[in-house]
Scaffold this active site. Structure first.
Site, short mmCIF file in Angstrom:
data_model
loop_
_atom_site.label_atom_id
_atom_site.label_comp_id
_atom_site.label_asym_id
_atom_site.label_seq_id
_atom_site.Cartn_x
_atom_site.Cartn_y
_atom_site.Cartn_z
N ASN A 54 0.83 -1.21 0.00
CA ASN A 54 0.00 0.00 0.00
C ASN A 54 0.86 1.26 0.00
OD1 ASN A 54 -2.33 -1.54 0.13
ND2 ASN A 54 -2.70 -1.19 2.29
N ARG A 406 -5.36 1.59 -13.20
CA ARG A 406 -3.96 1.79 -12.79
C ARG A 406 -3.27 0.47 -12.44
NH1 ARG A 406 -4.31 5.68 -8.79
NH2 ARG A 406 -4.01 7.33 -10.32
N HIS A 436 -15.84 2.47 -14.78
CA HIS A 436 -15.62 1.74 -13.54
C HIS A 436 -16.83 0.90 -13.15
CE1 HIS A 436 -14.74 1.55 -9.06
NE2 HIS A 436 -13.59 1.17 -9.58
N TYR A 469 -11.83 -9.93 -1.33
CA TYR A 469 -12.62 -8.71 -1.18
C TYR A 469 -14.07 -9.07 -0.84
CZ TYR A 469 -8.96 -5.99 -3.61
OH TYR A 469 -7.80 -5.37 -3.98
N ARG A 565 -14.20 2.11 4.86
CA ARG A 565 -12.98 1.34 5.09
C ARG A 565 -11.72 2.20 5.09
NH1 ARG A 565 -11.56 -1.50 0.18
NH2 ARG A 565 -10.06 0.16 -0.12
#
Length: 711
Positions: A54, A406, A436, A469, A565
């Site tokens: 991250n 990305r 998206h 996820y 989140r």
């Protein structure tokens, strides 16, 4: 005397949280899971790896972007009023603190793993036999891949790719000859860690092998010093509006990204002073972004060690359920959808049902056409395989492939080429907007005419991510939703802006306004004395206008419960501004990713009268203004109950994995205890509502209440 009402803060820094600093706070929560003693050791190591990955991406994109603004003299302030320069100063300080804390976590984990016979070792910690094996391995498998490069006036400093790691050596041969500086770049196409054979799991990093066996690289030289380093570069790709060929543009841009401006230079704490001086001179990196560490560089690579076959040091295995309602129809997904809408809750329910939906469409003679958006599909994608098969079977297949996803641009170009070769009509969407939305549309010829089947998702069509996820897949044969989905595809493929949509909202041409209408309705109900409330589950909220609208709702008396989140630029619990807003963040075994909104609509939450929406969009300017997204209303009773009374309510009730956002802008763990509610465990243990069908009669699903009591 009348009591004075609290006044809402006006200063930007008192009303909003900087998005970059909020993201760093999120990554600290991820890192905290590596320190969570309730987790198995290898899972803690995995969280450390995730926090490292991250932070790398944040550096390559967000820090690089702010540095670019500073270099171009751009002074546009962030939502909190800070200039790019002020943001950078605050960010760098926190990044250095985060790096130190990561190394502290690694030190602790190395010791605990050593007690479990898993060693992340230096070569000098091995016995003679192990050193001999390592030496042989280095000679046969590593040395042939290494190209030492001298650095002198006739040999300029070599290029180091983004994420590249290397070792700089200071050498001398003979008494009369001068010193040499040579660089060895660590091969990027080999595993970072080598496992030494034996019952004890011993892992050695390649860069440590290079320094240990340097004499084999430089025979006849005396090694005076060395230094391990790693470089991160600017990795953002800006799309030019005038780009005539997006595929060609992105192929070139990907090459440029590998050679982008250096943003971060990491150095081994024991780096040779001369080597360090040379590295500092060669990489034009702001001094504040040169990090020296006595620990390990590139923590993201630790995930390889997490694959060590030690189930006792990992979470108990979990196998996702396949929807019983589909099984009740002998696996026929279309019959199950035609009977009643259903939502699949990943990863608790299998992503295979999504794959089966597309595969059955590919081989079904009654299916006429398939339209599909693709944002991230992964390496071995069964979704791509199904679309290829459908085209080969004569279906009219259209795939909207997003090249601007990305770090997936190169993979998506490859998928686009494969789809085109199979006869799929590939569309790249808008130049300035990303597509998206996650939508599949299948048209099937049936006895009573053509029928449209849709899948709307909150996550990508990515089978690996669907195991990690938490996302939602909504299947429906509602023909109004089908017509709306068709208009959305026409908007992307033909720039035909939909004149009227029957049910869904699409950004950037109406979703923001729809959210305003829904929030305004709650404000109106609160002012009339009716029950008013908003529940939402998002990954991020940074859009100032949406935040201000939620502040307005809070001030009108609307109770707003938010599960966010990651980034949250909203300040919660501030008297006079947001005292009726609560925000929490859930960090646990699975990555929270589903996006859902619910509005009380004049009744106490949760109720059947509440308006519930599933969406692909977060409350960010990019999602509302620069991306094609969808927001889908849920009218089916069972699906409505599942999203509101299971998914949203369980997230709100979670205590064990939750962090509460306090008025001072800090996140604090919520209290835990023996009876602390864990939403991940609840979903793993209990079947969902809409995928059960008649099986619910034999397995009652525990219902939840706002008091945390099952009823």
């Amino acid at each position: 005397m009348a009591e004075e009402l609290p006044v809402a803060p006006e200063a930007p820094e008192d009303r909003y949280v900087n998005r970059e600093l909020s993201w760093l706070s999120f990554n600290r929560r991820v890192l905290a899971e590596s320190e969570n003693t309730d987790y198995p050791l290898l899972e803690r190591l995995r969280f450390l790896s995730i926090s490292g990955s991250n932070l790398d991406e944040f550096t390559m994109v967000r820090i690089a972007g702010l540095e670019g603004q500073v270099q171009r003299g751009i002074e546009t302030p962030g939502i909190d009023g800070k200039s790019p320069r002020q943001q950078l100063d605050a960010i760098r300080e926190q990044v250095l603190e985060l790096e130190d804390r990561q190394q502290e976590s690694l030190d602790i984990l190395r010791g605990l793993l050593r007690d479990e016979n898993i060693l992340i070792a230096l070569p000098d910690e091995l016995d003679k036999q192990q050193i001999k094996w390592l030496d042989d391995y280095f000679t046969t498998d590593i040395l042939p891949l290494i190209t030492p490069q001298v650095i002198d006036p006739s040999h300029p400093f070599p290029f180091v790719a983004n994420g590249g790691m290397g070792v700089l050596f200071r050498l001398k041969r003979g008494k009369r000859k001068g010193e040499l500086v040579e660089m060895v770049l660590i091969p990027a196409n080999v595993p970072r860690f080598v496992r030494v054979p034996g019952d004890k799991a011993i892992y050695v990093a390649i860069e440590q092998m290079v320094t240990r066996f340097a004499a084999e690289i430089f025979p006849g030289f005396k090694i005076l010093g060395d230094g391990i380093f790693r470089v991160l570069r600017d990795s953002d790709i800006e799309v030019e509006d005038e780009a005539e060929d997006l595929v060609r543009y992105f192929r070139t841009a990907i090459q440029r990204r590998r050679r982008g401006r250096a943003v971060l230079l990491e150095l081994d704490d024991e780096c040779d002073p001369a080597a360090e001086t040379l590295l500092r001179d060669q990489f034009d990196v702001d001094a504040a972004m040169i990090v020296k560490t006595g620990g390990m560089l590139g923590l993201t690579d630790l995930d390889a060690i997490c694959d060590e076959p030690r189930p006792d040091l990992k979470f108990p295995p979990f196998s996702p359920r396949y929807p019983e309602r589909v099984l009740a129809h002998d696996g026929d997904v279309f019959t199950a959808i035609r009977e009643k809408d259903m939502v699949i809750h990943h990863p608790y329910e299998s992503f295979e049902v999504v794959v089966d939906f597309l595969h059955q469409a590919a081989v079904d003679p009654a299916v006429v056409s398939i339209k599909q958006t693709l944002y991230r599909a992964g390496d071995q994608s069964p979704v791509i395989a199904a679309l290829v098969e459908a085209a080969q079977n004569g279906k009219a297949v259209t795939a909207v492939v997003e090249l601007k996803a990305r770090f997936d641009e190169e993979r998506n170009i490859r998928w686009a080429n494969e789809l085109e070769r199979a006869g799929v009509q590939v569309i790249y969407g808008f130049t300035e907007w990303k597509t998206h939305a996650k939508v599949s549309l299948v048209v099937r010829r049936e006895e009573d005419g053509y029928r449209t089947y849709c899948h709307f998702g909150t996550g990508n069509y990515h089978p690996i991510n669907a195991k990690i996820y938490t996302d939602l897949s909504y299947f429906t044969a509602d023909q109004a939703l089908g017509r709306d989905a068709a208009k959305m595809f026409n908007f992307i493929t033909g720039y035909i802006e939909p004149d009227e949509l029957e049910k869904i909202a699409i950004s950037p041409i109406g979703m923001r306004e729809r959210l305003y209408e829904l929030i305004d309705a709650e404000i109106a109900n609160a002012k009339k004395g009716k029950p008013a409330g908003i529940w939402c589950k998002l990954n991020a909220i940074t859009n100032q206008a949406i935040i201000d609208k939620l502040y307005e709702a809070s001030q009108a008396g609307v109770e707003v419960r938010m599960v966010v989140r990651g980034i949250c630029s909203l300040r919660a619990g501030i008297p006079g501004m947001s005292e009726n807003i609560s925000v929490k963040s859930i960090i646990g075994r699975f990555l929270e990713h589903a996006r859902v909104w619910a509005f009380a609509n004049g009744k106490e939450m949760p109720s059947r009268q509440a308006k519930v929406f599933l969406t692909s969009a977060d409350a960010m300017s990019r999602n509302l203004d620069r991306r094609v997204e969808v927001m889908v209303p849920i009218s089916n009773k069972t699906v409505h109950d599942q999203l509101l009374g299971q998914v949203l309510l369980a997230n709100i009730l979670d205590v064990e994995q939750s962090w509460r956002l306090d008025p001072d802008g800090q996140y604090r763990r919520m209290r835990t205890g023996e009876d602390a509610f864990n939403c991940h465990e609840y979903f793993m243990s209990n079947p969902s509502l809409s995928g059960r069908g008649s099986a619910l009669k034999s397995h009652d699903v525990p219902r939840l209440s706002l008091h945390g009591e099952k009823r």
